[in-house]
Write a protein that holds these residues in place. Structure first.
Motif, short mmCIF file in Angstrom:
data_model
loop_
_atom_site.label_atom_id
_atom_site.label_comp_id
_atom_site.label_asym_id
_atom_site.label_seq_id
_atom_site.Cartn_x
_atom_site.Cartn_y
_atom_site.Cartn_z
N HIS A 42 0.83 -1.21 0.00
CA HIS A 42 0.00 0.00 0.00
C HIS A 42 0.86 1.26 0.00
O HIS A 42 0.53 2.24 -0.65
CB HIS A 42 -0.91 0.02 1.22
CG HIS A 42 -1.85 -1.13 1.29
ND1 HIS A 42 -2.57 -1.58 0.20
CD2 HIS A 42 -2.20 -1.96 2.32
CE1 HIS A 42 -3.31 -2.61 0.56
NE2 HIS A 42 -3.11 -2.87 1.82
N THR A 77 -0.88 -5.59 2.78
CA THR A 77 -1.80 -6.66 3.16
C THR A 77 -1.20 -8.01 2.77
O THR A 77 -0.72 -8.17 1.64
CB THR A 77 -3.16 -6.50 2.44
OG1 THR A 77 -3.71 -5.22 2.76
CG2 THR A 77 -4.13 -7.58 2.88
N ASN A 91 -4.94 -11.58 4.35
CA ASN A 91 -5.77 -10.42 4.70
C ASN A 91 -5.29 -9.68 5.94
O ASN A 91 -5.85 -8.63 6.29
CB ASN A 91 -7.24 -10.78 4.86
CG ASN A 91 -7.85 -11.30 3.56
OD1 ASN A 91 -7.59 -10.76 2.48
ND2 ASN A 91 -8.64 -12.36 3.65
N ASP A 92 -4.26 -10.17 6.62
CA ASP A 92 -3.68 -9.41 7.74
C ASP A 92 -3.01 -8.15 7.21
O ASP A 92 -2.31 -8.18 6.20
CB ASP A 92 -2.62 -10.24 8.48
CG ASP A 92 -3.21 -11.26 9.43
OD1 ASP A 92 -4.42 -11.16 9.71
OD2 ASP A 92 -2.46 -12.15 9.88
N GLU A 93 -3.24 -7.02 7.90
CA GLU A 93 -2.54 -5.78 7.58
C GLU A 93 -1.23 -5.76 8.34
O GLU A 93 -1.20 -6.02 9.56
CB GLU A 93 -3.39 -4.57 7.95
CG GLU A 93 -4.71 -4.47 7.19
CD GLU A 93 -4.50 -4.25 5.70
OE1 GLU A 93 -3.54 -3.53 5.33
OE2 GLU A 93 -5.28 -4.80 4.90
N LYS A 119 1.75 -6.98 12.88
CA LYS A 119 0.42 -6.59 12.41
C LYS A 119 0.19 -5.09 12.61
O LYS A 119 0.66 -4.51 13.57
CB LYS A 119 -0.65 -7.40 13.13
CG LYS A 119 -0.61 -8.88 12.79
CD LYS A 119 -1.70 -9.66 13.50
CE LYS A 119 -1.63 -11.14 13.14
NZ LYS A 119 -2.68 -11.93 13.84
N ARG A 120 -0.52 -4.52 11.66
CA ARG A 120 -0.84 -3.08 11.73
C ARG A 120 -2.22 -2.88 12.32
O ARG A 120 -3.21 -3.32 11.74
CB ARG A 120 -0.78 -2.45 10.33
CG ARG A 120 -1.26 -1.00 10.29
CD ARG A 120 -0.97 -0.34 8.96
NE ARG A 120 -1.78 -0.82 7.87
CZ ARG A 120 -2.96 -0.28 7.49
NH1 ARG A 120 -3.46 0.73 8.17
NH2 ARG A 120 -3.60 -0.78 6.46
N PRO A 121 -2.31 -2.19 13.47
CA PRO A 121 -3.62 -1.88 14.04
C PRO A 121 -4.40 -0.96 13.10
O PRO A 121 -3.80 -0.16 12.36
CB PRO A 121 -3.29 -1.15 15.35
CG PRO A 121 -1.86 -1.49 15.63
CD PRO A 121 -1.21 -1.68 14.31
N LYS A 122 -5.70 -1.02 13.13
CA LYS A 122 -6.49 -0.19 12.22
C LYS A 122 -6.33 1.29 12.51
O LYS A 122 -6.54 2.13 11.63
CB LYS A 122 -7.97 -0.58 12.31
CG LYS A 122 -8.60 -0.40 13.68
CD LYS A 122 -10.06 -0.84 13.68
CE LYS A 122 -10.69 -0.64 15.06
NZ LYS A 122 -12.11 -1.06 15.06
N GLU A 123 -5.93 1.64 13.75
CA GLU A 123 -5.73 3.04 14.11
C GLU A 123 -4.44 3.63 13.51
O GLU A 123 -4.24 4.84 13.51
CB GLU A 123 -5.69 3.20 15.63
CG GLU A 123 -6.96 2.83 16.36
CD GLU A 123 -7.06 1.34 16.67
OE1 GLU A 123 -8.03 0.94 17.35
OE2 GLU A 123 -6.16 0.58 16.26
N ASP A 125 -2.48 4.42 10.33
CA ASP A 125 -2.73 4.51 8.90
C ASP A 125 -1.52 3.99 8.11
O ASP A 125 -0.42 3.87 8.63
CB ASP A 125 -3.12 5.92 8.47
CG ASP A 125 -2.02 6.95 8.70
OD1 ASP A 125 -0.87 6.71 8.30
OD2 ASP A 125 -2.32 8.01 9.29
N LYS A 126 -1.77 3.70 6.85
CA LYS A 126 -0.74 3.06 6.03
C LYS A 126 0.47 3.96 5.80
O LYS A 126 1.59 3.48 5.66
CB LYS A 126 -1.32 2.61 4.69
CG LYS A 126 -1.84 3.75 3.81
CD LYS A 126 -2.50 3.20 2.55
CE LYS A 126 -3.01 4.34 1.66
NZ LYS A 126 -3.71 3.80 0.46
#
Length: 321
Positions: A42, A77, A91-93, A119-123, A125-126
């Motif tokens: 990404h 991803t 599908n893991d970020e 793993k990247r927490p959703k909080e 950002d990329k």
């Protein structure tokens, strides 16, 4: 595997040189080994090591296996996992620093060792996820492991507005140090916003004539050799930089003149626990990477032109998706 295309875009170089050597091509996706992940990219960041390798600075160490895809920092991803991987699933970020020869992140897909990612927490950002891995792990390992920075000690960060430097300032504060940030006067407001206890404009002050000594001199900008600044260190003080390691004989020669002071260089190590700590600091609001400019993959030449000037505030990002 149904959502994985047969081909994707990559920014390649077929010879060493300036930013103009980059070409955008469409080619087959890289294959993964049993301990690797296939990542849909990404965002990636531009580090000094990237443009130095593009110029050919590391060709005697890494060879010239053209075509070469550069880039180490990556956020993306997981699309596929090797049979020996254990920590991730499709599908893991994730975010991380690649350990492949020359990296390989400048493209829409990349393969990388499982140990290089968390793993990247959703909080998170990329853009932040791509910007922080290399500079944050470099800063943490330089200050904690090489300098053995203690709470209450005085840390001077030379190059406090740059990629590694501005993160080192923040980590220095997290570790409890009194932090002095050195940068150009035009960046004073930015460096002070990072929480420095004192700011020094290197253009208006001769750094080599500072009246007060420090416990740790971290030359994130790679400007001063140890002999030039050892007089600025307290007894037992430590000088750290991130330049290539000196020869053993040169390193031993330096120590003859330290009088209880130490000179050390750092080569970042891939430690997922360090990367996880950095993510936690971000989540706690204690650490953030400043992003100067963003480019898309098609404008990677401009990204390198800008980054190579050495005047970025923090990091520059390349978006691929």
């Amino acid at each position: 595997m149904n959502n994985i295309p047969e081909k994707a875009k990559f920014a390649l170089i077929n010879n060493f040189g300036g930013p103009e050597v980059f070409v955008i091509v469409e080619s087959a996706l890289p294959s993964i080994k049993p301990s690797q992940l296939l990542i849909k990219v990404h965002a990636v960041s531009v580090n000094p090591i990237d443009w130095k390798q593009r110029k050919g600075n590391h060709k005697f160490l890494l060879g010239a296996p053209f075509p070469i895809t550069l880039g180490y920092d990556v956020a993306g991803t997981v699309m596929a996992c090797g049979e020996k991987t254990k920590q991730f699933a499709p599908n893991d970020e994730v975010l991380g620093v690649l350990d492949n020869k020359y990296g390989g992140a400048y493209g829409e897909y990349v393969q990388g060792s499982e140990k290089c990612f968390v793993k990247r927490p959703k909080e998170l950002d990329k853009e932040q996820a791509a910007a922080m891995p290399m500079v944050a792990m470099t800063s943490l390992q330089a200050l904690r492991d090489k300098a053995n920075l203690k709470p209450g000690e005085t840390l001077l960060v030379n190059g406090a507005s740059g990629g590694v430097g501005h993160v080192a300032v923040q980590i220095g504060k997290i570790l409890g140090a009194h932090v002095i940030g050195v940068s150009s006067g035009k960046n004073e407001a930015f460096v002070k916003s990072l929480g420095v206890d004192k700011f020094i404009d290197y253009k208006g002050t001769n750094l080599l004539e500072l009246p007060d000594k420090v416990d740790v001199f971290f030359d994130a900008a790679g400007i001063y050799a140890f002999p030039k600044v050892r007089h600025l260190l307290n007894h037992g003080g430590r000088y750290v930089n991130t330049l290539p390691r000196p020869s053993i004989l040169w390193h031993k020669a330096l120590q003859l003149f330290t009088k209880g002071k130490k000179a050390k260089t750092l080569l970042m190590k891939h430690k997922p626990q360090d990367l996880q700590q950095i993510v936690e600091w971000y989540m706690q609001g204690e650490l953030k990477v400043h992003i100067d400019k963003q480019f898309d993959l098609e404008h990677i030449q401009k990204a390198h032109e800008y980054a190579q000037k050495g005047h970025s505030l923090g990091k520059n990002i390349i978006l691929t998706a």
